[in-house]
Design a protein around this motif. Structure first.
Motif, PDB file in Angstrom:
ATOM      1  N   GLY A  46      -0.940 -20.683  18.820  1.00  0.00           N
ATOM      2  CA  GLY A  46      -1.918 -20.382  20.038  1.00  0.00           C
ATOM      3  C   GLY A  46      -1.847 -19.783  21.109  1.00  0.00           C
ATOM      4  O   GLY A  46      -1.161 -18.760  21.442  1.00  0.00           O
ATOM      5  N   PRO A  47      -3.530 -19.237  21.358  1.00  0.00           N
ATOM      6  CA  PRO A  47      -3.715 -17.800  22.522  1.00  0.00           C
ATOM      7  C   PRO A  47      -2.367 -18.522  23.463  1.00  0.00           C
ATOM      8  O   PRO A  47      -2.082 -19.863  23.834  1.00  0.00           O
ATOM      9  CB  PRO A  47      -5.696 -18.128  22.980  1.00  0.00           C
ATOM     10  CG  PRO A  47      -4.987 -19.516  22.341  1.00  0.00           C
ATOM     11  CD  PRO A  47      -4.993 -19.905  21.318  1.00  0.00           C
ATOM     12  N   PRO A  48      -2.154 -17.241  24.341  1.00  0.00           N
ATOM     13  CA  PRO A  48      -1.141 -17.604  25.484  1.00  0.00           C
ATOM     14  C   PRO A  48      -2.262 -17.970  26.412  1.00  0.00           C
ATOM     15  O   PRO A  48      -2.811 -18.179  26.969  1.00  0.00           O
ATOM     16  CB  PRO A  48      -0.937 -16.254  25.947  1.00  0.00           C
ATOM     17  CG  PRO A  48      -2.097 -15.246  25.306  1.00  0.00           C
ATOM     18  CD  PRO A  48      -2.424 -15.874  24.068  1.00  0.00           C
ATOM     19  N   ASP A  49      -1.492 -18.741  27.587  1.00  0.00           N
ATOM     20  CA  ASP A  49      -1.585 -19.683  28.377  1.00  0.00           C
ATOM     21  C   ASP A  49      -2.824 -19.035  29.085  1.00  0.00           C
ATOM     22  O   ASP A  49      -3.777 -19.524  29.606  1.00  0.00           O
ATOM     23  CB  ASP A  49      -1.078 -19.790  29.559  1.00  0.00           C
ATOM     24  CG  ASP A  49       0.224 -20.983  28.943  1.00  0.00           C
ATOM     25  OD1 ASP A  49       0.198 -20.969  27.805  1.00  0.00           O
ATOM     26  OD2 ASP A  49       1.573 -21.040  29.448  1.00  0.00           O
ATOM     27  N   TRP A  50      -2.575 -17.876  29.834  1.00  0.00           N
ATOM     28  CA  TRP A  50      -3.861 -16.281  30.472  1.00  0.00           C
ATOM     29  C   TRP A  50      -5.195 -16.566  29.867  1.00  0.00           C
ATOM     30  O   TRP A  50      -6.147 -17.152  30.607  1.00  0.00           O
ATOM     31  CB  TRP A  50      -3.660 -15.167  31.049  1.00  0.00           C
ATOM     32  CG  TRP A  50      -3.765 -14.449  29.766  1.00  0.00           C
ATOM     33  CD1 TRP A  50      -2.242 -14.146  29.322  1.00  0.00           C
ATOM     34  CD2 TRP A  50      -4.992 -13.549  29.551  1.00  0.00           C
ATOM     35  NE1 TRP A  50      -2.439 -13.011  27.991  1.00  0.00           N
ATOM     36  CE2 TRP A  50      -3.846 -12.970  28.170  1.00  0.00           C
ATOM     37  CE3 TRP A  50      -5.991 -13.522  29.539  1.00  0.00           C
ATOM     38  CZ2 TRP A  50      -4.678 -11.700  27.565  1.00  0.00           C
ATOM     39  CZ3 TRP A  50      -6.603 -12.831  28.581  1.00  0.00           C
ATOM     40  CH2 TRP A  50      -6.268 -11.878  27.801  1.00  0.00           C
ATOM     41  N   LYS A 215      -5.634 -12.572  14.914  1.00  0.00           N
ATOM     42  CA  LYS A 215      -4.312 -12.159  14.406  1.00  0.00           C
ATOM     43  C   LYS A 215      -2.723 -12.446  15.415  1.00  0.00           C
ATOM     44  O   LYS A 215      -1.941 -13.159  16.243  1.00  0.00           O
ATOM     45  CB  LYS A 215      -4.012 -11.309  13.293  1.00  0.00           C
ATOM     46  CG  LYS A 215      -4.030 -11.539  11.961  1.00  0.00           C
ATOM     47  CD  LYS A 215      -5.765 -11.738  12.359  1.00  0.00           C
ATOM     48  CE  LYS A 215      -5.623 -11.358  10.587  1.00  0.00           C
ATOM     49  NZ  LYS A 215      -7.079 -11.463  10.280  1.00  0.00           N
ATOM     50  N   THR A 216      -3.094 -10.916  16.296  1.00  0.00           N
ATOM     51  CA  THR A 216      -2.460 -10.672  17.742  1.00  0.00           C
ATOM     52  C   THR A 216      -2.285 -12.244  18.602  1.00  0.00           C
ATOM     53  O   THR A 216      -1.416 -12.891  19.187  1.00  0.00           O
ATOM     54  CB  THR A 216      -2.717 -10.062  17.903  1.00  0.00           C
ATOM     55  OG1 THR A 216      -2.121  -8.615  17.159  1.00  0.00           O
ATOM     56  CG2 THR A 216      -1.994  -9.710  19.713  1.00  0.00           C
ATOM     57  N   TRP A 217      -3.578 -12.329  18.925  1.00  0.00           N
ATOM     58  CA  TRP A 217      -3.565 -13.915  19.976  1.00  0.00           C
ATOM     59  C   TRP A 217      -4.270 -15.579  19.598  1.00  0.00           C
ATOM     60  O   TRP A 217      -4.258 -15.780  19.842  1.00  0.00           O
ATOM     61  CB  TRP A 217      -5.493 -13.220  20.481  1.00  0.00           C
ATOM     62  CG  TRP A 217      -5.053 -11.619  21.508  1.00  0.00           C
ATOM     63  CD1 TRP A 217      -5.575 -10.745  20.700  1.00  0.00           C
ATOM     64  CD2 TRP A 217      -5.042 -11.345  22.303  1.00  0.00           C
ATOM     65  NE1 TRP A 217      -5.546  -9.481  21.986  1.00  0.00           N
ATOM     66  CE2 TRP A 217      -4.533  -9.939  22.880  1.00  0.00           C
ATOM     67  CE3 TRP A 217      -3.528 -12.323  23.268  1.00  0.00           C
ATOM     68  CZ2 TRP A 217      -3.667  -9.789  23.482  1.00  0.00           C
ATOM     69  CZ3 TRP A 217      -2.465 -11.576  24.688  1.00  0.00           C
ATOM     70  CH2 TRP A 217      -2.880 -10.407  24.487  1.00  0.00           C
ATOM     71  N   ALA A 218      -3.509 -14.985  18.381  1.00  0.00           N
ATOM     72  CA  ALA A 218      -3.478 -17.113  17.693  1.00  0.00           C
ATOM     73  C   ALA A 218      -5.296 -17.007  18.022  1.00  0.00           C
ATOM     74  O   ALA A 218      -5.485 -17.982  18.584  1.00  0.00           O
ATOM     75  CB  ALA A 218      -2.814 -17.926  18.336  1.00  0.00           C
ATOM     76  N   LEU A 219      -6.144 -16.726  17.548  1.00  0.00           N
ATOM     77  CA  LEU A 219      -7.567 -17.221  18.074  1.00  0.00           C
ATOM     78  C   LEU A 219      -8.044 -17.219  16.592  1.00  0.00           C
ATOM     79  O   LEU A 219      -9.345 -17.412  15.794  1.00  0.00           O
ATOM     80  CB  LEU A 219      -8.528 -16.174  18.607  1.00  0.00           C
ATOM     81  CG  LEU A 219      -7.812 -15.997  20.253  1.00  0.00           C
ATOM     82  CD1 LEU A 219      -8.264 -14.602  20.866  1.00  0.00           C
ATOM     83  CD2 LEU A 219      -7.845 -16.831  19.978  1.00  0.00           C
TER      84      LEU A 219
END
Length: 356
Positions: A46-50, A215-219
């Motif tokens: 999943g996306p990073p916390d921020w 891809k990079t941001w798990a979206l």
């Protein structure tokens, strides 16, 4: 189906009929609940916390329709990121939506450089656009491509899925011809350090660049991407497009992932990915697996004496890898594996050793 063998290692295949199923087969089909996932190229669960927190804050505004102001703000962020004008940016519901819009350009004949992502071919064939596959032989470089002069649309991935080949920007630009549009799928180029060979920052009247943020941001579940191109081309892409095609959360995510701190974080992660990739190559070649090199993307193309047997063996061991016989030009002995951290790579290599 007619086949004409061409010089310099390329084969042109003219297809107006074929397997719709193979063109729509993607890595998520090979993955599954409970499996260690090397089939899908999304980085993380999943996306990073921020980013998660920013999207959570945006939930409060879901009672209103996506606004022109928010769209302009996101396009401005993307434009600033690439040194372009907001009028050269079109927000997309994932990079794949850009492929579905290509038939609106009024294409007479399309050429697709393969092996590569098959979604653009599916979209063009569904719209009854005549398609020519230009098959590159190993090592899958553009020097071996013979593209029909009659093609007024050429689609190429950079870096290419699934070969992990990064084509020189100038080699791609040599595909340009009067009256032709060159479409470059850069879905994975933010995984390349410094995004070298990207054409995203080049304002050219006949080059359309498609980018993905999933891809990079798990979206992957949110579907976020954008197109970069001449305003005239972007206007043609939108003819007949649904109103509010990109939702508020998507607009927010696109803006957030285009800001300087996010771009810097992606650049840092590209370096980490490179370290993971080199470790994977070292381990895989160490047990006798042929890995296509040079490789620059967050995935590797493998060739085995019996790839289908290996794929089934790994699945029995709880590991999912991407079959590659659905990519034009490849067969069942090819597999694609996503680049993963060392502990996951160790599990993959240990399972492969059992059958090798």
């Amino acid at each position: 189906m007619s086949r004409d063998h061409c010089p310099l290692g390329s084969t042109i295949v003219d297809i107006r009929a074929g397997s719709r199923e193979s063109l729509r087969h993607h890595g998520d089909v090979d993955a599954g609940p409970g499996l260690l996932d090397f089939a899908v190229n999304v980085q993380g669960d999943g996306p990073p916390d921020w980013l998660r927190l920013r999207l959570a804050d945006a939930l409060a505004h879901l009672g209103t329709y996506p606004t022109v102001t928010a769209d302009l703000a996101a396009r401005t962020a993307v434009a600033s990121r690439h040194g372009r004008d907001p009028e050269e940016v079109l927000l997309l519901a994932g990079g794949a939506e850009g492929f579905s819009l290509l038939p609106r350009l009024g294409i007479r004949e399309a050429a697709l450089i393969h092996p590569s992502f098959t979604e653009p071919e599916w979209a063009l064939r569904e719209a009854q656009v005549p398609v020519t596959q230009v098959l590159l032989d190993d090592p899958y470089v553009l020097d071996s491509a013979t593209v029909p002069e009659s093609a007024d649309l050429v689609v190429i991935g950079n870096p290419t899925n699934p070969t992990s080949v990064l084509h020189p920007a100038e080699a791609i630009l040599r595909l340009r011809r009067p009256g032709r549009i060159v479409v470059v799928d850069e879905a994975f180029i933010d995984a390349v350090p410094d995004e070298r060979e990207s054409l995203a920052g080049r304002s050219l009247p006949d080059v359309l660049v498609l980018r993905s943020l999933t891809k990079t941001w798990a979206l992957a579940g949110l579907r976020c991407g954008y197109a970069l191109g001449a305003p005239e081309i972007l206007e043609r892409l939108q003819v007949g497009r649904a109103h509010w095609p990109v939702g508020s959360l998507q607009v927010e995510a696109i803006a957030a992932c285009s800001e300087p701190h996010a771009v810097a974080a992606a650049r840092d992660h590209a370096v980490v990915l490179g370290e993971w990739r080199e470790d994977m190559i070292r381990q895989l070649t160490g047990i006798g697996v042929a890995v296509h090199r040079p490789a620059v993307a967050p995935f590797l193309l493998l060739r085995l004496s019996d790839g289908e047997l290996m794929r089934k063996h790994l699945r029995q061991r709880g590991i999912a890898v991407r079959r590659c016989d659905t990519f034009p030009g490849l067969g069942p002995d090819f597999l694609r594996v996503a680049v993963r951290p060392a502990e996951q790579t160790d599990a993959l290599v240990d399972a492969m050793k059992e059958i090798l």
